[in-house]
Each structure stands twice: as C-alpha cells, then as structure tokens.
Design a protein around this motif. Structure first.
Motif, PDB file in Angstrom:
ATOM      1  N   SER A  37       0.833  -1.209   0.000  1.00 48.11           N
ATOM      2  CA  SER A  37       0.000   0.000   0.000  1.00 48.11           C
ATOM      3  C   SER A  37       0.857   1.244   0.000  1.00 48.11           C
ATOM      4  CB  SER A  37      -0.922   0.006   1.222  1.00 48.11           C
ATOM      5  OG  SER A  37      -1.839  -1.057   1.165  1.00 48.11           O
ATOM      6  N   GLN A  40       2.173   2.250  -3.285  1.00 47.15           N
ATOM      7  CA  GLN A  40       1.190   2.794  -4.219  1.00 47.15           C
ATOM      8  C   GLN A  40       0.774   4.228  -3.856  1.00 47.15           C
ATOM      9  OE1 GLN A  40      -2.149   0.102  -4.209  1.00 47.15           O
ATOM     10  NE2 GLN A  40      -0.799  -1.678  -4.268  1.00 47.15           N
ATOM     11  N   ASP A  43       0.885   7.169  -6.704  1.00 46.63           N
ATOM     12  CA  ASP A  43      -0.093   7.064  -7.794  1.00 46.63           C
ATOM     13  C   ASP A  43      -1.514   7.263  -7.295  1.00 46.63           C
ATOM     14  OD1 ASP A  43       1.921   6.641  -9.588  1.00 46.63           O
ATOM     15  OD2 ASP A  43       1.735   4.461  -9.605  1.00 46.63           O
ATOM     16  N   ARG A  44      -1.825   6.687  -6.143  1.00 46.61           N
ATOM     17  CA  ARG A  44      -3.203   6.778  -5.641  1.00 46.61           C
ATOM     18  C   ARG A  44      -3.545   8.206  -5.214  1.00 46.61           C
ATOM     19  NH1 ARG A  44      -4.085   1.593  -1.776  1.00 46.61           N
ATOM     20  NH2 ARG A  44      -6.155   2.503  -1.584  1.00 46.61           N
ATOM     21  N   ASP A  47      -4.058  10.349  -8.257  1.00 43.71           N
ATOM     22  CA  ASP A  47      -5.358  10.116  -8.897  1.00 43.71           C
ATOM     23  C   ASP A  47      -6.478  10.846  -8.164  1.00 43.71           C
ATOM     24  OD1 ASP A  47      -4.185   8.536 -10.788  1.00 43.71           O
ATOM     25  OD2 ASP A  47      -4.737   6.625  -9.860  1.00 43.71           O
ATOM     26  N   VAL A  48      -6.495  10.737  -6.836  1.00 46.74           N
ATOM     27  CA  VAL A  48      -7.556  11.381  -6.050  1.00 46.74           C
ATOM     28  C   VAL A  48      -7.483  12.896  -6.189  1.00 46.74           C
ATOM     29  CG1 VAL A  48      -8.430  11.762  -3.714  1.00 46.74           C
ATOM     30  CG2 VAL A  48      -7.758   9.478  -4.414  1.00 46.74           C
ATOM     31  N   ASP A 224      -7.094   3.876   1.684  1.00 44.86           N
ATOM     32  CA  ASP A 224      -7.961   4.910   1.114  1.00 44.86           C
ATOM     33  C   ASP A 224      -8.330   5.962   2.156  1.00 44.86           C
ATOM     34  OD1 ASP A 224      -7.929   3.778  -1.370  1.00 44.86           O
ATOM     35  OD2 ASP A 224      -9.786   2.654  -1.100  1.00 44.86           O
ATOM     36  N   ILE A 227      -5.442   8.333   2.193  1.00 42.56           N
ATOM     37  CA  ILE A 227      -5.425   9.118   0.956  1.00 42.56           C
ATOM     38  C   ILE A 227      -6.517  10.192   1.000  1.00 42.56           C
ATOM     39  CG2 ILE A 227      -5.729   9.011  -1.548  1.00 42.56           C
ATOM     40  CD1 ILE A 227      -3.175   7.639  -0.643  1.00 42.56           C
TER      41      ILE A 227
END
Length: 234
Positions: A37, A40, A43-44, A47-48, A224, A227
């Motif tokens: 996690s 990542q 990138d995550r 994106d958000v 998440d 994020i």
C-alpha cells in the motif's frame, strides 16, 4: 501531460507523510500489505487529487520502522530521510521491502519513540499549501517514554514524558509546537489501548483513530482512508 503540468498555475501543494510501522513479529501477516500500500501512495494520491482538479507539486515520504529498545536496541528504530516521490521511489521501495517483521520482546513496543521522531521531522515549510501527516501502524500498546532511555542508540532528543510529547505536538495557539498547526494530521491504526486511545486519540487535536485488535497484527486497514484524509484537507 503530467498532473502538475495540467494544473500549472493553480496553488502548489506540498505533502509530507511519515509512516511509523510496527515491525515486530506479530505484525508479519499485515506488513506485506502495509508495504504494498505504501508503494502505491504516490499514484493513488495523484489520482484522487486529479479528480479534485488539484495536483501535488511535491510529495515526500519518510518511513520509521520500530520494534522495542528493551528487546534489541540495535534494531529498535530504522528510518529513512524524507524521500521525494516519484524521483526517489527506488530508495523508498528498497527500504520498505527490506523491513522484516521480527523481535519485539514483551507486549508494549517503542511506538512513542517512533512518534516523537516523526513529530520532529524536518517538515516542508514552503509552497502555497502544506499537509504534514503522521501515520502509525501498530497492534501493540507502547512503553512509556524514557523507559529504555539508557540503552544503546536511544535518541537523546526524545521527550521523557507524554506531557512533553504533547507539548511538541501542540494545539491551537500553542507556543511549544514543533509542527505547523494548520498542516498537521495524525492517523492511528492502533489498538484501543493506552497510549493510542487515551490520551492521544482523546486529547490530541487533528487525530483520527482506527482501532485494531491488540496482538493480532492489523487485520485490516484502509489506505484509502489516509489518501482521502490528505486529499480532503488540501
């Protein structure tokens, strides 16, 4: 076209994240999930933020893996400097993949020492908007600060009491805080035990606590959540 180019001219956002990761034996089942996690993250988060019409101008991650000074002082703390992503993703990945779940000794670990080191990180002070996030992953309570202060490699700069650590975390209009009040956030994936639930989650401001079961690793956590916490606060 990169996100940064696409939104050029908008406010510049700097995000610093310190991951404090319990690397003792009981964390083995979930440590790989934490690792993947974390890898990542860039990138995550990109994106958000893109969906919100924003771009992060600078993302830096720092990792503090902790065990127990009372068990083996030489492996109690392993940490990186702040690493800028994506340019230093290789260094970040090498360190994270090298974290091995082992040791720990008695049930409490040296999580408060890791938190103290995180709070005193060299946080970004420039750009238009800043978010400074500490994320704690642990399934154990913590030794009182200073319990093993005389041991080899115990950092001399660490406060010797919870009150002193709280003063460093600070609060609205605090004169002793070492973190920027408007930028800071603390996210705890930790058991519903002292010191995580009380006093930290109950008394510290800008803190989120997702309770885990003590001694069973972290059965689940949502990256998440982290994020979204970062993205929604920018």
């Amino acid at each position: 076209m990169t996100n940064s180019e696409q939104y050029q001219g908008n406010l510049q956002y700097a995000v610093d994240i310190v991951l404090c990761v319990d690397a003792t034996g009981s964390m083995h089942p979930v440590l790989d999930t934490v690792k993947s996690s974390a890898l990542q993250f860039h990138d995550r988060l990109d994106d958000v933020m893109a969906k919100k019409g924003k771009a992060i101008s600078q993302l830096r991650l720092k990792v503090i893996a902790f065990r127990d000074f009372g068990d083996d002082p030489s492996t109690a703390i392993q940490q990186t400097d702040f690493l800028q992503l994506p340019s230093q993703a290789g260094n970040f990945e090498d360190f994270v993949r090298g974290i091995d779940a082992s040791g720990g000794g008695d049930i409490p670990e040296s999580g408060l020492e890791a938190l103290a080191l995180a709070i005193n990180s060299p946080w970004e002070t420039g750009l238009d908007r800043r978010r400074h996030v500490i994320v704690m992953f642990t399934d154990a309570p913590a030794h009182a600060l200073g319990t093993h202060a005389g041991t080899q490699s115990y950092p001399a700069s660490i406060p010797r009491s919870m009150d002193d650590l709280f003063e460093q975390w600070g609060y609205s209009r605090s004169q002793t805080a070492v973190m920027e009040q408007s930028a800071k956030r603390l996210v705890l994936f930790a058991p519903d035990l002292a010191p995580w639930s009380d006093p930290i989650a109950e008394e510290w401001d800008l803190t989120l606590h997702f309770a885990s079961k003590a001694g069973q690793g972290l059965e689940e956590f949502e990256m998440d959540e982290i994020i979204e916490t970062i993205a929604n606060s920018l």
